[in-house]
Structure formats: C-alpha cells, structure tokens
Design a protein around this motif. Structure first.
Motif, mmCIF file in Angstrom:
data_model
loop_
_atom_site.group_PDB
_atom_site.id
_atom_site.type_symbol
_atom_site.label_atom_id
_atom_site.label_comp_id
_atom_site.label_asym_id
_atom_site.label_seq_id
_atom_site.Cartn_x
_atom_site.Cartn_y
_atom_site.Cartn_z
ATOM 1 N N THR A 135 -52.234 49.965 -22.392
ATOM 2 C CA THR A 135 -52.365 50.005 -23.837
ATOM 3 C C THR A 135 -52.992 48.709 -24.330
ATOM 4 O O THR A 135 -52.570 47.617 -23.965
ATOM 5 C CB THR A 135 -50.991 50.195 -24.501
ATOM 6 O OG1 THR A 135 -50.393 51.369 -23.960
ATOM 7 C CG2 THR A 135 -51.113 50.343 -26.000
ATOM 8 N N GLU A 136 -54.015 48.865 -25.159
ATOM 9 C CA GLU A 136 -54.677 47.702 -25.738
ATOM 10 C C GLU A 136 -53.693 46.980 -26.654
ATOM 11 O O GLU A 136 -52.887 47.601 -27.347
ATOM 12 C CB GLU A 136 -55.897 48.170 -26.538
ATOM 13 C CG GLU A 136 -56.960 47.153 -26.678
ATOM 14 C CD GLU A 136 -58.289 47.768 -27.105
ATOM 15 O OE1 GLU A 136 -59.264 47.028 -27.103
ATOM 16 O OE2 GLU A 136 -58.328 48.955 -27.442
ATOM 17 N N LEU A 137 -53.749 45.667 -26.658
ATOM 18 C CA LEU A 137 -52.843 44.880 -27.496
ATOM 19 C C LEU A 137 -53.112 45.152 -28.968
ATOM 20 O O LEU A 137 -54.255 45.306 -29.380
ATOM 21 C CB LEU A 137 -53.029 43.391 -27.215
ATOM 22 C CG LEU A 137 -52.717 42.920 -25.797
ATOM 23 C CD1 LEU A 137 -53.030 41.426 -25.669
ATOM 24 C CD2 LEU A 137 -51.260 43.180 -25.440
ATOM 25 N N LYS A 138 -52.060 45.179 -29.738
ATOM 26 C CA LYS A 138 -52.163 45.379 -31.192
ATOM 27 C C LYS A 138 -52.005 44.037 -31.906
ATOM 28 O O LYS A 138 -51.399 43.108 -31.379
ATOM 29 C CB LYS A 138 -51.062 46.328 -31.674
ATOM 30 C CG LYS A 138 -51.018 47.662 -30.947
ATOM 31 C CD LYS A 138 -52.133 48.551 -31.373
ATOM 32 C CE LYS A 138 -51.978 49.916 -30.717
ATOM 33 N NZ LYS A 138 -53.184 50.454 -30.190
ATOM 34 N N ASN A 139 -52.515 43.956 -33.102
ATOM 35 C CA ASN A 139 -52.378 42.763 -33.944
ATOM 36 C C ASN A 139 -52.801 41.484 -33.222
ATOM 37 O O ASN A 139 -52.079 40.495 -33.209
ATOM 38 C CB ASN A 139 -50.928 42.629 -34.457
ATOM 39 C CG ASN A 139 -50.498 43.860 -35.223
ATOM 40 O OD1 ASN A 139 -51.261 44.413 -36.006
ATOM 41 N ND2 ASN A 139 -49.274 44.302 -34.980
ATOM 42 N N THR A 140 -53.980 41.507 -32.652
ATOM 43 C CA THR A 140 -54.457 40.364 -31.870
ATOM 44 C C THR A 140 -55.121 39.280 -32.716
ATOM 45 O O THR A 140 -55.431 38.215 -32.201
ATOM 46 C CB THR A 140 -55.446 40.825 -30.779
ATOM 47 O OG1 THR A 140 -56.526 41.523 -31.414
ATOM 48 C CG2 THR A 140 -54.763 41.716 -29.766
ATOM 49 N N LYS A 141 -55.319 39.539 -33.993
ATOM 50 C CA LYS A 141 -55.980 38.542 -34.844
ATOM 51 C C LYS A 141 -55.164 37.259 -34.953
ATOM 52 O O LYS A 141 -55.724 36.185 -35.152
ATOM 53 C CB LYS A 141 -56.244 39.119 -36.237
ATOM 54 C CG LYS A 141 -57.326 40.181 -36.205
ATOM 55 C CD LYS A 141 -57.636 40.733 -37.565
ATOM 56 C CE LYS A 141 -58.657 41.830 -37.370
ATOM 57 N NZ LYS A 141 -59.185 42.425 -38.493
ATOM 58 N N GLY A 174 -59.478 42.620 -20.239
ATOM 59 C CA GLY A 174 -59.710 42.822 -21.665
ATOM 60 C C GLY A 174 -61.002 42.152 -22.111
ATOM 61 O O GLY A 174 -61.790 41.669 -21.292
ATOM 62 N N PRO A 175 -61.229 42.081 -23.421
ATOM 63 C CA PRO A 175 -62.495 41.584 -23.949
ATOM 64 C C PRO A 175 -62.795 40.122 -23.623
ATOM 65 O O PRO A 175 -63.946 39.711 -23.627
ATOM 66 C CB PRO A 175 -62.370 41.795 -25.459
ATOM 67 C CG PRO A 175 -60.929 41.974 -25.718
ATOM 68 C CD PRO A 175 -60.327 42.537 -24.471
ATOM 69 N N TYR A 176 -61.770 39.333 -23.315
ATOM 70 C CA TYR A 176 -61.990 37.915 -23.026
ATOM 71 C C TYR A 176 -61.850 37.588 -21.539
ATOM 72 O O TYR A 176 -61.811 36.427 -21.154
ATOM 73 C CB TYR A 176 -61.028 37.047 -23.845
ATOM 74 C CG TYR A 176 -61.179 37.275 -25.324
ATOM 75 C CD1 TYR A 176 -62.358 36.916 -25.980
ATOM 76 C CD2 TYR A 176 -60.170 37.880 -26.057
ATOM 77 C CE1 TYR A 176 -62.517 37.141 -27.337
ATOM 78 C CE2 TYR A 176 -60.322 38.108 -27.418
ATOM 79 C CZ TYR A 176 -61.497 37.741 -28.046
ATOM 80 O OH TYR A 176 -61.659 37.976 -29.390
ATOM 81 N N GLY A 177 -61.758 38.598 -20.713
ATOM 82 C CA GLY A 177 -61.636 38.357 -19.282
ATOM 83 C C GLY A 177 -60.189 38.250 -18.850
ATOM 84 O O GLY A 177 -59.291 38.809 -19.484
ATOM 85 N N VAL A 201 -57.849 47.874 -19.283
ATOM 86 C CA VAL A 201 -57.157 47.545 -20.530
ATOM 87 C C VAL A 201 -57.826 48.349 -21.644
ATOM 88 O O VAL A 201 -59.022 48.226 -21.865
ATOM 89 C CB VAL A 201 -57.218 46.035 -20.834
ATOM 90 C CG1 VAL A 201 -56.592 45.724 -22.191
ATOM 91 C CG2 VAL A 201 -56.525 45.238 -19.732
ATOM 92 N N GLY A 202 -57.054 49.183 -22.312
ATOM 93 C CA GLY A 202 -57.595 50.043 -23.368
ATOM 94 C C GLY A 202 -58.010 51.392 -22.812
ATOM 95 O O GLY A 202 -57.964 51.635 -21.615
#
Length: 157
Positions: free
Chosen positions: A39-45, A106-109, A8-9
C-alpha cells in the motif's frame, strides 16, 4: 525456485494491468511467481523524502525472509542483456536460491536499510520509467528469460 515481485503502490492504468496479467499467466508454466503490491503511503506531504523511504523500508523488509535473495530494481544496479539476465536467473536456480525477491521502491528510491539487506541491484535501463511501467517491463523480461533458458522461440537474437 520461487520469485516474489514487490512493488510500492498499485498499477492503475488498465493497459498496463492487462500487459502484466498476460505475462504473469505465461510465467505460471515456468516458475512460481508471487506479486505483492504494498500500500502506498498516505499523507506523505508532512514527511521528508528520508522519512518516506524509511516507512517504505519497513513495509518492504517485513515481506523479506532471512533466506531470501533480495534484488533491488535500482537505476544504479547492474545492467544485463536479456540473455545475461536469463543466465543470472539460471545460476540463482542452480545455486539453490529458494526464493528470489525483486523489489521496486517508492518514488524516492530505497532507504539505506533496504540497500544493506539487498544481495544484488539490477537496472532495467539507464532511462527512467514510471513505477507502473517498470512492473510490465520486468514481468516481460522475466518471461523472456525463462523462454531463453528453455530454448523457446520467443527471444530472437
């Protein structure tokens, strides 16, 4: 046997890209390898960690076929020495696994749906590495495993 490596990314650092390219070129002599950078997810906030993992799971699972042997690179996975990893690959090849799919999440598994689909989990180390570094470490270990299987002098014991 084909090996697919899904991440991912993208890898952004040039020195890591160079290292990955070096081992990917070497691996062409041993196996068919496909690298897939999702593609890494956009607008993940605006998303919770669970929502982000669920969206990443959709992207990952779209790339996995029903007959693929799915292996997650996960901190809770089984740890191997390089020789044990070579034996693992060799057993998968002998057991007629047509396609091994290794995935870095991804960053959270990983989402639970990815864990449910997975056939195995593999840990590269108890330590935590950046996702970009894991890519280099994995392709180097994959190359090392094939040289062990072939009895070539790359690995020293």
């Amino acid at each position: 046997m084909k090996i697919t490596f899904i991440t991912v990314g993208k890898t952004e650092d040039a020195y890591l890209k160079d290292g990955i390219d070096k081992y990917v070129k070497r691996l062409k002599h041993y196996t068919k390898l496909e690298l897939i950078d999702l593609t890494e997810l956009k607008n993940t906030k605006a998303l919770t960690e669970e929502q982000q993992k669920a969206k990443e799971a959709e992207l990952i699972l779209k790339k996995v076929n029903a007959t693929d042997h799915l292996i997650l690179l996960d901190e809770a996975g089984q740890e191997f020495t390089s020789v044990q990893f070579a034996n693992y690959l060799n057993k998968r090849a002998v057991s007629s696994s047509a396609n091994l799919v290794f995935v870095v999440g991804g960053p959270y598994g990983f989402d639970g749906s990815v864990y449910q689909r997975a056939n195995d989990k593999l840990s590269l180390s108890r330590m935590t590495f950046s996702h970009q570094m894991v890519r280099l470490f994995f392709v180097e270990q994959l190359y090392r495993a094939y040289t062990i299987i072939k009895g070539e002098p790359y690995h020293h014991q």
